[in-house]
Design a protein around this motif. Sequence first.
Motif, mmCIF file in Angstrom:
data_model
loop_
_atom_site.group_PDB
_atom_site.id
_atom_site.type_symbol
_atom_site.label_atom_id
_atom_site.label_comp_id
_atom_site.label_asym_id
_atom_site.label_seq_id
_atom_site.Cartn_x
_atom_site.Cartn_y
_atom_site.Cartn_z
ATOM 1 N N PHE A 178 41.262 35.403 42.393
ATOM 2 C CA PHE A 178 39.846 35.624 42.091
ATOM 3 C C PHE A 178 39.451 37.084 42.266
ATOM 4 C CE2 PHE A 178 35.763 36.122 44.435
ATOM 5 C CZ PHE A 178 34.907 36.019 43.351
ATOM 6 N N TYR A 179 39.912 37.710 43.338
ATOM 7 C CA TYR A 179 39.481 39.076 43.633
ATOM 8 C C TYR A 179 40.042 40.081 42.630
ATOM 9 C CZ TYR A 179 38.198 36.809 47.967
ATOM 10 O OH TYR A 179 37.659 35.956 48.887
ATOM 11 N N ASP A 180 41.232 39.812 42.116
ATOM 12 C CA ASP A 180 41.780 40.691 41.100
ATOM 13 C C ASP A 180 40.898 40.685 39.857
ATOM 14 O OD1 ASP A 180 43.911 41.222 42.793
ATOM 15 O OD2 ASP A 180 45.153 39.628 41.937
ATOM 16 N N VAL A 181 40.482 39.484 39.445
ATOM 17 C CA VAL A 181 39.612 39.366 38.275
ATOM 18 C C VAL A 181 38.237 39.950 38.571
ATOM 19 C CG1 VAL A 181 38.500 37.753 36.679
ATOM 20 C CG2 VAL A 181 40.849 37.329 37.455
ATOM 21 N N LEU A 182 37.679 39.623 39.732
ATOM 22 C CA LEU A 182 36.349 40.114 40.088
ATOM 23 C C LEU A 182 36.308 41.640 40.094
ATOM 24 C CD1 LEU A 182 33.458 39.526 41.146
ATOM 25 C CD2 LEU A 182 34.421 39.649 43.460
ATOM 26 N N GLU A 183 37.281 42.261 40.747
ATOM 27 C CA GLU A 183 37.294 43.725 40.811
ATOM 28 C C GLU A 183 37.408 44.329 39.417
ATOM 29 O OE1 GLU A 183 39.814 47.415 42.834
ATOM 30 O OE2 GLU A 183 40.513 45.337 43.080
ATOM 31 N N GLN A 184 38.263 43.751 38.585
ATOM 32 C CA GLN A 184 38.445 44.286 37.235
ATOM 33 C C GLN A 184 37.152 44.173 36.428
ATOM 34 O OE1 GLN A 184 38.681 42.535 34.023
ATOM 35 N NE2 GLN A 184 39.073 44.502 33.027
ATOM 36 N N ARG A 185 36.437 43.062 36.570
ATOM 37 C CA ARG A 185 35.201 42.867 35.802
ATOM 38 C C ARG A 185 34.074 43.758 36.332
ATOM 39 N NH1 ARG A 185 36.356 42.729 31.702
ATOM 40 N NH2 ARG A 185 34.242 42.134 31.077
ATOM 41 N N ILE A 186 34.013 43.959 37.636
ATOM 42 C CA ILE A 186 33.015 44.881 38.183
ATOM 43 C C ILE A 186 33.249 46.285 37.640
ATOM 44 C CG2 ILE A 186 32.234 46.045 40.293
ATOM 45 C CD1 ILE A 186 32.704 43.381 41.765
ATOM 46 N N ARG A 187 34.494 46.722 37.627
ATOM 47 C CA ARG A 187 34.810 48.075 37.158
ATOM 48 C C ARG A 187 34.582 48.221 35.653
ATOM 49 N NH1 ARG A 187 37.109 51.553 40.663
ATOM 50 N NH2 ARG A 187 37.880 50.725 42.659
ATOM 51 N N ALA A 188 34.506 47.101 34.935
ATOM 52 C CA ALA A 188 34.254 47.141 33.494
ATOM 53 C C ALA A 188 32.757 47.078 33.166
ATOM 54 C CB ALA A 188 34.986 45.992 32.805
ATOM 55 N N ALA A 189 31.912 46.899 34.183
ATOM 56 C CA ALA A 189 30.474 46.762 33.952
ATOM 57 C C ALA A 189 29.896 48.005 33.287
ATOM 58 C CB ALA A 189 29.758 46.486 35.274
ATOM 59 N N GLN A 190 28.984 47.783 32.332
ATOM 60 C CA GLN A 190 28.337 48.876 31.618
ATOM 61 C C GLN A 190 26.866 49.030 31.967
ATOM 62 O OE1 GLN A 190 30.123 50.991 29.434
ATOM 63 N NE2 GLN A 190 31.761 49.887 30.501
ATOM 64 N N LYS A 191 26.216 47.967 32.420
ATOM 65 C CA LYS A 191 24.777 48.020 32.653
ATOM 66 C C LYS A 191 24.367 47.563 34.052
ATOM 67 C CE LYS A 191 23.557 47.429 27.770
ATOM 68 N NZ LYS A 191 22.801 46.610 26.795
ATOM 69 N N SER A 192 24.912 46.439 34.526
ATOM 70 C CA SER A 192 24.447 45.920 35.821
ATOM 71 C C SER A 192 25.508 45.079 36.505
ATOM 72 C CB SER A 192 23.171 45.075 35.637
ATOM 73 O OG SER A 192 23.448 43.904 34.877
ATOM 74 N N VAL A 193 25.478 45.121 37.831
ATOM 75 C CA VAL A 193 26.289 44.239 38.674
ATOM 76 C C VAL A 193 25.380 43.684 39.757
ATOM 77 C CG1 VAL A 193 28.226 44.032 40.268
ATOM 78 C CG2 VAL A 193 28.420 45.552 38.288
ATOM 79 N N HIS A 194 25.306 42.368 39.854
ATOM 80 C CA HIS A 194 24.538 41.710 40.905
ATOM 81 C C HIS A 194 25.491 40.845 41.718
ATOM 82 C CE1 HIS A 194 20.497 42.091 38.543
ATOM 83 N NE2 HIS A 194 20.844 43.202 39.156
ATOM 84 N N PHE A 195 25.540 41.101 43.024
ATOM 85 C CA PHE A 195 26.520 40.452 43.895
ATOM 86 C C PHE A 195 25.809 39.887 45.118
ATOM 87 C CE2 PHE A 195 29.589 40.514 47.396
ATOM 88 C CZ PHE A 195 30.655 39.825 46.835
#
Length: 420
Positions: free
Chosen positions: A69-86
């Motif tokens: 899960f964390y591998d995917v989560l980190e990759q998707r956070i780093r791909a964010a273009q506009k917003s990240v809500h955690f």
Amino acid sequence: MSETFWMWLFFATVPLMLLAIWSIRRHRSPVLQVQSESGIADLMPSLSGLTLGSSVEGNSVEILENGQFYDVLEQRIRAAQKSVHFETFLWKPGELAKRLAAAFMDRAAAGVTVRIMLDAVGSKTMEQDMVDRLREAGCKVKFFHKRSLRSLGVLNDRDHRKICIVDGKEAFVGGHCITDDWLGNAEDHEHNSDVTVWMHGPIVHSIQGTFSENWAGETGELFVGDAFFPKLEKTGDISVFAAYAKPENSAPAVKILHHTVLCLARERIWIQNPYFIPKKEAIDALGAAVKRGVDVRVLMPSTSGSDSPMVQHAGHYHFERLLKNGVRLFEYPHTLLHQKVMTVDSCWSAVGSTNFDDRSFDTNDEITVGILDKGVTAKLDAIFEKYAQRANEIVIEEWHKRGIVRKVKANAAYLLNDLL
């Protein structure tokens, strides 16, 4: 006035204040006498409506287990273009915390809006230096219900949700916490097992709304626009709804959801939960399901696998009654099984942050998503079977032979079950 007067006033006022605090979040538990001629596959509108949500079609759902899960989560956070809500409950110093913090700071430095909501109790060991560096990088970091006079009446109310929304287009919901114990693949007692679902499609708006609830409650800040609520096209054919609301004077949505589906199952109810302490009405509903011919199984960690053995001892309080009702119980001794999963009739499943106990059902802020899809359900059932093969099934004849010490521990721990 005399000291005696003030003493009597004090002793008269304190109980009233405690009663007021106790009554803030009291509600009537649902009566589990739900009946329907329809199977659960036809009741998504009913389940979502009862839990104050809407069933949304056109989604895709992927199951992420353990450290993957964390591998995917980190990759998707780093791909964010506009917003990240955690939003999460538990954040502890370690390798995982550093990885995610670096990803958050990287995106904030790139101009992406990053909001982080952490529970003040669950994340109390987070280093102040880490908080400062996140904020200096441009991340907005808030703590839910910090200890203060302002929050005195809700100090026991914790934010137990684990969610992340990226660009308003994809969402993660599950049980994973930010601590190194969740890394790896549940291979030993030092590495926990867990499940998170990764979703795309219109349901993401509901998860974004969940995050907004506590963010607005702590900050007063609202957010609108395509960076947070973009137009979402269908990405699949799966129907999903989110249960998270806690209406005044009524049972929270997650409690209504978990209890209602016990009454609707026709073939099977398989529960995976780390903290299984059902109340009498749920035990009776499970027993009634068995009488209807439903295969009811519960998989949980044993005291040796749990991060909170007292919770497992409290759960033992009702084992005999559950076993007499025909419920099959499995305890996993090798590590903490932290996934909060329930599958019904091989077609419907629930995944989220909600434990099967009073704290989650009555007090905490939680989220559970209801998913109608045979493929997703089959994958979750396969996870159950994978761990059940190495678990110990509790048999009533053997249970009767347990020693007096274990019986005393169960009774003593159950007295504190509202606080566990």
